[in-house]
Design a protein around this motif. Structure first.
Motif, mmCIF file in Angstrom:
data_model
loop_
_atom_site.group_PDB
_atom_site.id
_atom_site.type_symbol
_atom_site.label_atom_id
_atom_site.label_comp_id
_atom_site.label_asym_id
_atom_site.label_seq_id
_atom_site.Cartn_x
_atom_site.Cartn_y
_atom_site.Cartn_z
ATOM 1 N N VAL A 287 0.833 -1.203 0.000
ATOM 2 C CA VAL A 287 0.000 0.000 0.000
ATOM 3 C C VAL A 287 0.865 1.250 0.000
ATOM 4 O O VAL A 287 0.599 2.221 -0.718
ATOM 5 N N ALA A 288 1.942 1.230 0.784
ATOM 6 C CA ALA A 288 2.802 2.407 0.912
ATOM 7 C C ALA A 288 3.494 2.741 -0.413
ATOM 8 O O ALA A 288 3.495 3.893 -0.857
ATOM 9 N N VAL A 289 4.093 1.749 -1.074
ATOM 10 C CA VAL A 289 4.840 2.034 -2.303
ATOM 11 C C VAL A 289 3.901 2.419 -3.444
ATOM 12 O O VAL A 289 4.286 3.211 -4.326
ATOM 13 N N ALA A 290 2.683 1.887 -3.460
ATOM 14 C CA ALA A 290 1.724 2.284 -4.487
ATOM 15 C C ALA A 290 1.368 3.765 -4.333
ATOM 16 O O ALA A 290 1.316 4.515 -5.327
ATOM 17 N N LEU A 291 1.130 4.193 -3.107
ATOM 18 C CA LEU A 291 0.800 5.598 -2.865
ATOM 19 C C LEU A 291 1.986 6.516 -3.154
ATOM 20 O O LEU A 291 1.816 7.616 -3.697
ATOM 21 N N VAL A 292 3.188 6.074 -2.791
ATOM 22 C CA VAL A 292 4.376 6.893 -3.058
ATOM 23 C C VAL A 292 4.569 7.077 -4.560
ATOM 24 O O VAL A 292 4.837 8.190 -5.039
ATOM 25 N N GLY A 293 4.442 6.004 -5.312
ATOM 26 C CA GLY A 293 4.614 6.099 -6.755
ATOM 27 C C GLY A 293 3.602 7.004 -7.423
ATOM 28 O O GLY A 293 3.902 7.615 -8.463
ATOM 29 N N PHE A 294 2.415 7.140 -6.848
ATOM 30 C CA PHE A 294 1.386 8.017 -7.412
ATOM 31 C C PHE A 294 1.504 9.443 -6.896
ATOM 32 O O PHE A 294 1.476 10.406 -7.678
ATOM 33 N N ALA A 295 1.637 9.596 -5.587
ATOM 34 C CA ALA A 295 1.564 10.925 -4.983
ATOM 35 C C ALA A 295 2.747 11.803 -5.365
ATOM 36 O O ALA A 295 2.590 13.000 -5.606
ATOM 37 N N VAL A 296 3.941 11.238 -5.421
ATOM 38 C CA VAL A 296 5.124 12.041 -5.734
ATOM 39 C C VAL A 296 5.028 12.615 -7.141
ATOM 40 O O VAL A 296 5.457 13.750 -7.399
ATOM 41 N N LEU A 297 4.444 11.881 -8.080
ATOM 42 C CA LEU A 297 4.347 12.361 -9.461
ATOM 43 C C LEU A 297 3.310 13.470 -9.632
ATOM 44 O O LEU A 297 3.269 14.110 -10.696
#
Length: 380
Positions: A287-297
């Motif tokens: 869940v964490a890495v999915a959100l990081v990959g989306f939110a940072v962009l």
């Protein structure tokens, strides 16, 4: 779920399957090379090799799944941004929090997949793999019937065969037994045969010589023999580790039988607690890495460099989270009370994502200085 959410989620799942397949294939090939040399070199069949590689797949899937989740989130978000689909959604009034809904659902779905792997498939595969490795290590014929190479079936034992006939006759046999360091023994024989009796195996050497060295008196005694029987059953049994693998313990035992595992079966409390919380923390990291990959962009506006700086930033965050995971595991193995450190990477990744989504929803704007504002007013 809206049509855009379904569209976004389908894209994420398709790319996740693609990245997972590619990464598993790469890791599987790299590991299979050494496994192939070890098994086939020890006389095992191709079916045994395929069985061992299949049993290692759950561990590989657990390792690469977070990377596949992150790659899918970054790739799909990058593509939607380049094709202005996210821009259109933001222009119609959708907030970054609203756009993150399919990403959260994607993270939860992959977390469920990871839970199945870490709680059920991986322990079962490790248990079966340990059992098969023990059986293969006890396969005397596969270990010893290799001509032209020095073999070490047990610590302190060296075995060599000059030639092997199709009928099983061994020629130019050399056997060195140094398990007793004070009295090492070396056997040589022109011929030898492997003889099985029930569960025992013996090496019968013909026309040979035995040399025994007494280290205390520094003397060497030599004995010639016409035939000599040497029990080799214990050689392979000693090479099998009797210690149980904590990764093969079922998840139910880790949850409900922890005290029994520690007190009765001799497992270390640090190792048991670390393995338990590792299994719980692996689904959360998806869940964490999915959100990081989306939110940072979603951070910032248009840039002539494209989204690659943001992609690089997201990748650096992923590397940092994985580094923290490795360090946290070492701390838990030293001090069992620090088990909560295993959840820090997941919580930190979610916190970073929340901050990025908040900044994307309310981007910082530079306020013009008062002098420039007055000058602009006067010109007007």
């Amino acid at each position: 779920m809206s049509r855009f959410d379904g569209y976004f989620l389908r894209q994420l799942l398709v790319l996740f399957c693609f990245f997972a397949l590619v990464l598993v294939s790469v890791f599987w090939i790299s590991r299979s090379v050494s496994l192939f040399d070890r098994l086939i070199g020890n006389g095992q069949t191709a079916l045994v090799f395929l069985e061992f590689t299949a049993l290692s797949l759950p561990s590989l899937v657990r390792t690469v799944m977070p990377m596949a989740v992150f790659g899918a989130a970054v790739y799909v978000t990058n593509r939607l941004e380049r094709e202005s689909e996210l821009t259109v959604m933001l222009a119609t009034g959708s907030s970054p929090w609203r756009l993150a809904r399919p990403v959260v659902l994607f993270g939860l779905l992959t977390a469920v997949m990871m839970s199945v792997v870490v709680f059920y498939l991986r322990p079962a595969s490790v248990q079966q793999l340990d059992r098969r490795e023990a059986e293969v290590s006890r396969d005397i014929a596969a270990q010893l019937l290799r001509e032209g190479s020095f073999m070490h079936p047990a610590d302190g034992v060296t075995f060599y065969i000059g030639r092997l006939d199709p009928d099983g006759t061994l020629h130019d046999v050399f056997l060195s037994d140094r398990r007793d360091a004070t009295k090492p023994v070396t056997y040589t024989g022109s011929r030898a045969f492997l003889v099985w009796s029930d569960e025992r195996a013996s090496l019968v050497m013909v026309d040979g010589m035995a040399q025994r060295m007494d280290v205390a008196s520094n003397t060497l005694s030599t004995t010639l023999f016409q035939d000599f029987s040497y029990d080799i059953t214990e050689l392979t049994r000693q090479s099998v580790s009797e210690r149980k693998n904590v990764r093969a313990i079922t998840s139910s035992d880790l949850f409900f039988e922890r005290d029994r595992l520690i007190n009765e079966q001799g497992y270390s409390a640090n190792v048991v607690v670390e393995e338990l919380h590792q299994r719980v923390s692996w689904p959360l990291i998806c869940v964490a890495v999915a959100l990081v990959g989306f939110a940072v962009l979603l951070l910032g506006g248009f840039s002539r460099f494209g989204l690659w700086p943001k992609v690089l930033l997201a990748f650096c965050i992923l590397i940092a989270l994985e580094g923290i995971r490795g360090v946290a595991s070492k701390f838990v193995l030293r001090d069992v009370d620090l088990w909560w450190l295993l959840y820090v990477p997941s919580l930190l990744g979610i916190a970073i994502s929340v901050i990025c989504l908040r900044l994307a929803g309310k981007p910082l704007r530079l306020r013009p200085s008062s002098g420039r504002a007055q000058q602009a007013t006067g010109v007007g």
